[in-house]
Every structure is written in C-alpha cells, then in structure tokens.
Motif scaffolding. Structure first.
Motif, PDB file in Angstrom:
ATOM      1  N   VAL A 221      31.088  -3.000 -43.912  1.00 34.39           N
ATOM      2  CA  VAL A 221      32.273  -2.471 -44.522  1.00 34.39           C
ATOM      3  C   VAL A 221      32.597  -1.194 -44.722  1.00 34.39           C
ATOM      4  O   VAL A 221      33.520  -0.519 -44.533  1.00 34.39           O
ATOM      5  CB  VAL A 221      32.351  -3.146 -45.980  1.00 34.39           C
ATOM      6  CG1 VAL A 221      33.732  -2.895 -46.721  1.00 34.39           C
ATOM      7  CG2 VAL A 221      32.553  -4.771 -45.905  1.00 34.39           C
ATOM      8  N   VAL A 222      31.402  -0.418 -45.213  1.00 34.67           N
ATOM      9  CA  VAL A 222      31.469   1.061 -45.446  1.00 34.67           C
ATOM     10  C   VAL A 222      31.440   1.650 -44.365  1.00 34.67           C
ATOM     11  O   VAL A 222      31.943   2.757 -44.029  1.00 34.67           O
ATOM     12  CB  VAL A 222      30.409   1.229 -46.636  1.00 34.67           C
ATOM     13  CG1 VAL A 222      30.494   2.782 -46.905  1.00 34.67           C
ATOM     14  CG2 VAL A 222      30.677   0.376 -47.927  1.00 34.67           C
ATOM     15  N   TRP A 223      30.480   1.343 -43.368  1.00 34.85           N
ATOM     16  CA  TRP A 223      30.145   1.968 -42.311  1.00 34.85           C
ATOM     17  C   TRP A 223      30.421   1.362 -40.907  1.00 34.85           C
ATOM     18  O   TRP A 223      29.504   0.839 -40.273  1.00 34.85           O
ATOM     19  CB  TRP A 223      28.899   2.736 -42.026  1.00 34.85           C
ATOM     20  CG  TRP A 223      28.602   3.727 -43.047  1.00 34.85           C
ATOM     21  CD1 TRP A 223      28.991   4.968 -43.289  1.00 34.85           C
ATOM     22  CD2 TRP A 223      27.763   3.402 -44.449  1.00 34.85           C
ATOM     23  NE1 TRP A 223      28.699   5.346 -44.499  1.00 34.85           N
ATOM     24  CE2 TRP A 223      27.687   4.469 -45.234  1.00 34.85           C
ATOM     25  CE3 TRP A 223      26.909   2.518 -44.718  1.00 34.85           C
ATOM     26  CZ2 TRP A 223      27.128   4.500 -46.279  1.00 34.85           C
ATOM     27  CZ3 TRP A 223      26.156   2.611 -45.892  1.00 34.85           C
ATOM     28  CH2 TRP A 223      26.542   3.638 -46.708  1.00 34.85           C
ATOM     29  N   PRO A 224      31.760   0.758 -40.610  1.00 32.09           N
ATOM     30  CA  PRO A 224      31.792  -0.327 -39.542  1.00 32.09           C
ATOM     31  C   PRO A 224      31.544   0.494 -38.276  1.00 32.09           C
ATOM     32  O   PRO A 224      32.216   1.454 -38.084  1.00 32.09           O
ATOM     33  CB  PRO A 224      33.210  -0.830 -39.881  1.00 32.09           C
ATOM     34  CG  PRO A 224      34.038   0.181 -40.633  1.00 32.09           C
ATOM     35  CD  PRO A 224      32.990   0.945 -41.508  1.00 32.09           C
ATOM     36  N   GLU A 225      30.958  -0.140 -37.448  1.00 36.57           N
ATOM     37  CA  GLU A 225      30.801   0.202 -36.016  1.00 36.57           C
ATOM     38  C   GLU A 225      32.065   0.378 -35.352  1.00 36.57           C
ATOM     39  O   GLU A 225      32.479   1.057 -34.425  1.00 36.57           O
ATOM     40  CB  GLU A 225      29.898  -0.683 -35.171  1.00 36.57           C
ATOM     41  CG  GLU A 225      29.410  -0.080 -33.835  1.00 36.57           C
ATOM     42  CD  GLU A 225      28.315   1.039 -34.089  1.00 36.57           C
ATOM     43  OE1 GLU A 225      28.492   2.052 -33.263  1.00 36.57           O
ATOM     44  OE2 GLU A 225      27.930   1.086 -35.133  1.00 36.57           O
ATOM     45  N   ALA A 226      32.982  -0.546 -35.490  1.00 38.40           N
ATOM     46  CA  ALA A 226      34.326  -0.657 -34.725  1.00 38.40           C
ATOM     47  C   ALA A 226      35.247   0.529 -34.836  1.00 38.40           C
ATOM     48  O   ALA A 226      35.978   0.940 -34.197  1.00 38.40           O
ATOM     49  CB  ALA A 226      34.963  -1.798 -34.958  1.00 38.40           C
ATOM     50  N   THR A 227      34.987   1.369 -36.091  1.00 34.74           N
ATOM     51  CA  THR A 227      35.774   2.494 -36.328  1.00 34.74           C
ATOM     52  C   THR A 227      35.113   3.671 -36.248  1.00 34.74           C
ATOM     53  O   THR A 227      35.338   4.839 -36.807  1.00 34.74           O
ATOM     54  CB  THR A 227      36.327   2.278 -37.636  1.00 34.74           C
ATOM     55  OG1 THR A 227      35.273   2.362 -38.670  1.00 34.74           O
ATOM     56  CG2 THR A 227      36.976   1.330 -37.593  1.00 34.74           C
ATOM     57  N   GLY A 228      33.810   3.622 -35.770  1.00 33.35           N
ATOM     58  CA  GLY A 228      32.948   4.954 -35.525  1.00 33.35           C
ATOM     59  C   GLY A 228      32.182   5.328 -36.865  1.00 33.35           C
ATOM     60  O   GLY A 228      31.928   6.507 -36.965  1.00 33.35           O
ATOM     61  N   GLY A 229      32.231   4.227 -37.849  1.00 36.91           N
ATOM     62  CA  GLY A 229      31.370   4.670 -39.178  1.00 36.91           C
ATOM     63  C   GLY A 229      32.442   5.099 -40.265  1.00 36.91           C
ATOM     64  O   GLY A 229      31.757   5.643 -41.201  1.00 36.91           O
ATOM     65  N   THR A 230      33.513   5.183 -40.129  1.00 38.61           N
ATOM     66  CA  THR A 230      34.415   5.584 -41.022  1.00 38.61           C
ATOM     67  C   THR A 230      35.222   4.245 -41.876  1.00 38.61           C
ATOM     68  O   THR A 230      35.546   3.318 -41.162  1.00 38.61           O
ATOM     69  CB  THR A 230      35.621   6.315 -40.472  1.00 38.61           C
ATOM     70  OG1 THR A 230      36.567   5.806 -39.561  1.00 38.61           O
ATOM     71  CG2 THR A 230      34.972   7.620 -39.934  1.00 38.61           C
ATOM     72  N   LEU A 231      35.204   4.380 -43.123  1.00 40.74           N
ATOM     73  CA  LEU A 231      35.966   3.196 -43.915  1.00 40.74           C
ATOM     74  C   LEU A 231      37.395   3.187 -43.425  1.00 40.74           C
ATOM     75  O   LEU A 231      38.130   4.197 -43.327  1.00 40.74           O
ATOM     76  CB  LEU A 231      35.827   3.363 -45.192  1.00 40.74           C
ATOM     77  CG  LEU A 231      36.260   2.239 -46.410  1.00 40.74           C
ATOM     78  CD1 LEU A 231      35.691   0.906 -45.879  1.00 40.74           C
ATOM     79  CD2 LEU A 231      36.029   2.663 -47.709  1.00 40.74           C
ATOM     80  N   ASP A 232      38.009   1.706 -43.226  1.00 41.98           N
ATOM     81  CA  ASP A 232      39.382   1.967 -42.990  1.00 41.98           C
ATOM     82  C   ASP A 232      40.211   0.876 -43.810  1.00 41.98           C
ATOM     83  O   ASP A 232      39.259   0.030 -44.378  1.00 41.98           O
ATOM     84  CB  ASP A 232      39.518   1.339 -41.548  1.00 41.98           C
ATOM     85  CG  ASP A 232      39.118   0.053 -40.998  1.00 41.98           C
ATOM     86  OD1 ASP A 232      38.084  -0.540 -41.752  1.00 41.98           O
ATOM     87  OD2 ASP A 232      39.442  -0.395 -39.910  1.00 41.98           O
ATOM     88  N   ALA A 233      41.286   0.670 -43.926  1.00 37.02           N
ATOM     89  CA  ALA A 233      42.004  -0.065 -44.921  1.00 37.02           C
ATOM     90  C   ALA A 233      41.670  -1.555 -44.630  1.00 37.02           C
ATOM     91  O   ALA A 233      41.727  -2.317 -45.819  1.00 37.02           O
ATOM     92  CB  ALA A 233      43.585   0.086 -44.884  1.00 37.02           C
TER      93      ALA A 233
END
Length: 107
Positions: A58-70
């Motif tokens: 949740v906090v460091w998702p691989e799908a977003t490059g390690g950034t939290l998203d909504a």
C-alpha cells in the motif's frame, strides 16, 4: 554477483536456522502445555502477519514506482473499515478489492 560457495553457505545457514527454530517448538516443547501468557501472545501472530504483508504494497506499490497513490490508500482504508465493522477477513479483502478496482477505473 555472489560466489557459488557463498551462496551455498547462505542457503545451508538459513536451512539450519529454520530447522533450529522449528525444533525448539516441536522437539523441545513437544507435547508439554505452554504457559497461558505464551498462548495469549501466539493468538496474535496470524493477525499481525496480514498487515505486515499488505502495508508495503500500500505504502510503496511497485505499480506506481514506489509512491503512494489515492486508489491504494482508499482501498486500504475501506478494507480497514470493513474489517473493523464486520470482523470478517473475507469482507475486508472484498471491500478493499472493490474500492481498489473502482478507484483505478475512476482515476
């Protein structure tokens, strides 16, 4: 790259460590009853493993490059709320999945 012999030393060390930890509970404790305080603490083991596995996703998702998203944050909040309200793991996972897919579609 790690050398081949170092890799086998690490594998053997991890195997011996895993065997030693299991032997303590199965071999030494065996059929003896555990004290009440130990049983009370062991009840929380399964409850603590699930958040420990999910929190990094949740906090460091691989799908977003390690950034939290909504979407992932809202899905985590929905799963937490469903878990608190229903006390049901499957309802919590379902609520989180539905909110995640809805938010990914929405955003």
């Amino acid at each position: 790259m790690i050398d081949r012999w170092q890799l086998w030393v690490v594998i053997a060390g991890l195997g011996l460590g895993s065997y030693a930890m299991r032997f303590v509970f199965m071999g030494l404790v065996g059929r003896r009853p555990l004290p009440e305080w130990a049983l009370r603490h062991l009840r929380y083991t399964a409850v603590s493993i699930f958040p420990a596995l999910v929190a990094p996703l949740v906090v460091w998702p691989e799908a977003t490059g390690g950034t939290l998203d909504a979407p992932r944050g809202l899905a985590a909040l929905a799963a937490l709320a469903a878990g608190i309200l229903t006390r049901n793991v499957f309802a919590s996972m379902g609520a989180g999945a539905l909110v995640l897919f809805a938010m990914l579609y929405w955003f």
